[in-house]
Design a protein around this motif. Structure first.
Motif, PDB file in Angstrom:
ATOM      1  N   UNK A  12       0.830  -1.208   0.000  1.00 41.15           N
ATOM      2  CA  UNK A  12       0.000   0.000   0.000  1.00 41.15           C
ATOM      3  C   UNK A  12       0.862   1.256   0.000  1.00 41.15           C
ATOM      4  N   UNK A  13       1.944   1.259   0.774  1.00 33.94           N
ATOM      5  CA  UNK A  13       2.789   2.451   0.827  1.00 33.94           C
ATOM      6  C   UNK A  13       3.515   2.698  -0.485  1.00 33.94           C
ATOM      7  N   UNK A  14       3.903   1.635  -1.163  1.00 38.02           N
ATOM      8  CA  UNK A  14       4.486   1.797  -2.501  1.00 38.02           C
ATOM      9  C   UNK A  14       3.423   2.287  -3.476  1.00 38.02           C
ATOM     10  N   UNK A  15       2.195   1.806  -3.336  1.00 36.35           N
ATOM     11  CA  UNK A  15       1.109   2.224  -4.223  1.00 36.35           C
ATOM     12  C   UNK A  15       0.846   3.724  -4.139  1.00 36.35           C
ATOM     13  N   UNK A  16       1.048   4.305  -2.974  1.00 38.50           N
ATOM     14  CA  UNK A  16       0.872   5.756  -2.848  1.00 38.50           C
ATOM     15  C   UNK A  16       1.824   6.491  -3.783  1.00 38.50           C
ATOM     16  N   UNK A  17       3.056   6.017  -3.855  1.00 35.53           N
ATOM     17  CA  UNK A  17       4.049   6.644  -4.726  1.00 35.53           C
ATOM     18  C   UNK A  17       3.740   6.325  -6.188  1.00 35.53           C
ATOM     19  N   UNK A  18       3.378   5.090  -6.470  1.00 38.39           N
ATOM     20  CA  UNK A  18       3.026   4.708  -7.844  1.00 38.39           C
ATOM     21  C   UNK A  18       1.867   5.541  -8.372  1.00 38.39           C
ATOM     22  N   UNK A  19       0.867   5.750  -7.541  1.00 38.26           N
ATOM     23  CA  UNK A  19      -0.296   6.551  -7.940  1.00 38.26           C
ATOM     24  C   UNK A  19       0.123   7.985  -8.230  1.00 38.26           C
ATOM     25  N   UNK A  20       0.946   8.553  -7.373  1.00 35.99           N
ATOM     26  CA  UNK A  20       1.435   9.917  -7.589  1.00 35.99           C
ATOM     27  C   UNK A  20       2.192  10.022  -8.904  1.00 35.99           C
ATOM     28  N   UNK A  21       3.082   9.085  -9.145  1.00 32.38           N
ATOM     29  CA  UNK A  21       3.863   9.089 -10.380  1.00 32.38           C
ATOM     30  C   UNK A  21       2.966   8.974 -11.602  1.00 32.38           C
ATOM     31  N   UNK A  22       1.926   8.154 -11.500  1.00 33.25           N
ATOM     32  CA  UNK A  22       1.003   7.994 -12.629  1.00 33.25           C
ATOM     33  C   UNK A  22       0.215   9.277 -12.889  1.00 33.25           C
ATOM     34  N   UNK A  23      -0.235   9.944 -11.825  1.00 37.69           N
ATOM     35  CA  UNK A  23      -0.966  11.208 -11.994  1.00 37.69           C
ATOM     36  C   UNK A  23      -0.089  12.256 -12.667  1.00 37.69           C
ATOM     37  N   UNK A  24       1.188  12.266 -12.301  1.00 36.51           N
ATOM     38  CA  UNK A  24       2.109  13.283 -12.817  1.00 36.51           C
ATOM     39  C   UNK A  24       2.797  12.873 -14.114  1.00 36.51           C
ATOM     40  N   UNK A  25       2.557  11.623 -14.535  1.00 37.64           N
ATOM     41  CA  UNK A  25       3.145  11.080 -15.766  1.00 37.64           C
ATOM     42  C   UNK A  25       4.668  11.185 -15.748  1.00 37.64           C
ATOM     43  N   UNK A  26       5.248  10.802 -14.626  1.00 38.11           N
ATOM     44  CA  UNK A  26       6.704  10.802 -14.460  1.00 38.11           C
ATOM     45  C   UNK A  26       7.251   9.427 -14.828  1.00 38.11           C
ATOM     46  N   UNK A  27       8.242   9.384 -15.685  1.00 38.48           N
ATOM     47  CA  UNK A  27       8.868   8.116 -16.052  1.00 38.48           C
ATOM     48  C   UNK A  27       9.865   7.701 -14.971  1.00 38.48           C
ATOM     49  N   UNK A  28       9.916   6.395 -14.712  1.00 38.89           N
ATOM     50  CA  UNK A  28      10.801   5.889 -13.662  1.00 38.89           C
ATOM     51  C   UNK A  28      10.986   4.394 -13.873  1.00 38.89           C
ATOM     52  N   UNK A  29      11.935   3.853 -13.140  1.00 34.98           N
ATOM     53  CA  UNK A  29      12.143   2.408 -13.087  1.00 34.98           C
ATOM     54  C   UNK A  29      11.735   1.923 -11.710  1.00 34.98           C
ATOM     55  N   UNK A  30      11.045   0.785 -11.655  1.00 29.36           N
ATOM     56  CA  UNK A  30      10.700   0.200 -10.360  1.00 29.36           C
ATOM     57  C   UNK A  30      11.441  -1.113 -10.177  1.00 29.36           C
ATOM     58  N   UNK A  31      11.995  -1.316  -8.979  1.00 22.72           N
ATOM     59  CA  UNK A  31      12.700  -2.547  -8.646  1.00 22.72           C
ATOM     60  C   UNK A  31      11.970  -3.216  -7.489  1.00 22.72           C
ATOM     61  N   UNK A  32      11.513  -4.449  -7.705  1.00 22.58           N
ATOM     62  CA  UNK A  32      10.835  -5.189  -6.646  1.00 22.58           C
ATOM     63  C   UNK A  32      11.757  -5.338  -5.439  1.00 22.58           C
TER      64      UNK A  32
END
Length: 205
Positions: A12-32
């Motif tokens: 859930x805490x990672x999802x908060x950041x993922x949601x923010x990034x999606x709203x702002x359309x910021x490109x990034x790499x995610x590492x499990x």
């Protein structure tokens, strides 16, 4: 460097950041990282976050941990998309101090633990605290429509991520019409559907 988000998508805490990034359309790499994905127990990870917890955000010249700090940092880039102010900050802190502790208790009792390990007494105690917290949130949303009173904000992200599971998991939940109306508006956002309304089956006992 391409920004990097460390953390599993089912957190859930990672999802908060993922949601923010999606709203702002910021490109990034995610590492499990975290839980069965490991990596958090390494010394290299401890350099990034001495607590060895996810999420961790890295960009040029900056490493950040604590999900709400990351959300605030990212949202500050484009305040017209994601609002933030002292009232939003207040509700973000409320998530940490008051909503998430009993939510985690309910989630563990209903999802993370095997049926034979569960406790009806523990579930009842967590449910009582969570319903009390939800009643306060419902009253706020009935009055203002949005947590900060102005519109979609960082508080919506902090609160909306765990709230999906609060209403998706079967537990003795009260009736909260204002939260349901607010959630319906969040569910219309593609960024919310794609990052928060996702499977958590890998967490099930």
């Amino acid at each position: 460097m391409m920004p990097v988000l460390w953390g599993r998508a089912s957190s859930v805490n990672v999802q908060k950041v993922l949601w923010t990034l999606a709203e702002l359309e910021i490109e990034f790499e995610r590492i499990d990282a975290g839980w069965t994905y490991g990596r958090t127990n390494t010394e290299d990870f401890a350099v990034m976050n001495p607590n060895r917890l996810i999420p961790v955000w890295q960009e040029e010249g900056l490493t950040l941990w604590e999900s709400h700090a990351i959300v605030r940092h990212l949202a500050a880039r484009r305040p017209k998309i994601i609002g933030h102010g002292p009232i939003a900050d207040q509700w973000m802190e409320y998530v940490t101090s008051t909503l998430q502790p009993p939510f985690i208790g309910v989630f563990f009792q209903k999802v993370r633990m095997r049926p034979k390990e569960r406790s009806e007494e523990a579930l009842a105690a967590h449910a009582q605290a969570l319903n009390k917290s939800l009643a306060i949130i419902d009253a706020r949303l009935a009055k203002s429509g949005w947590l900060d009173g102005e519109g979609f904000s960082t508080a919506e992200i902090a609160m909306g991520a765990p709230m999906h599971r609060v209403f998706d998991v079967d537990w003795p939940r009260g009736d909260f019409p204002a939260i349901c109306s607010w959630l319906d508006r969040l569910r219309k956002r593609a960024a919310y559907r794609n990052t928060v309304m996702t499977s958590y089956e890998e967490l099930r006992a």
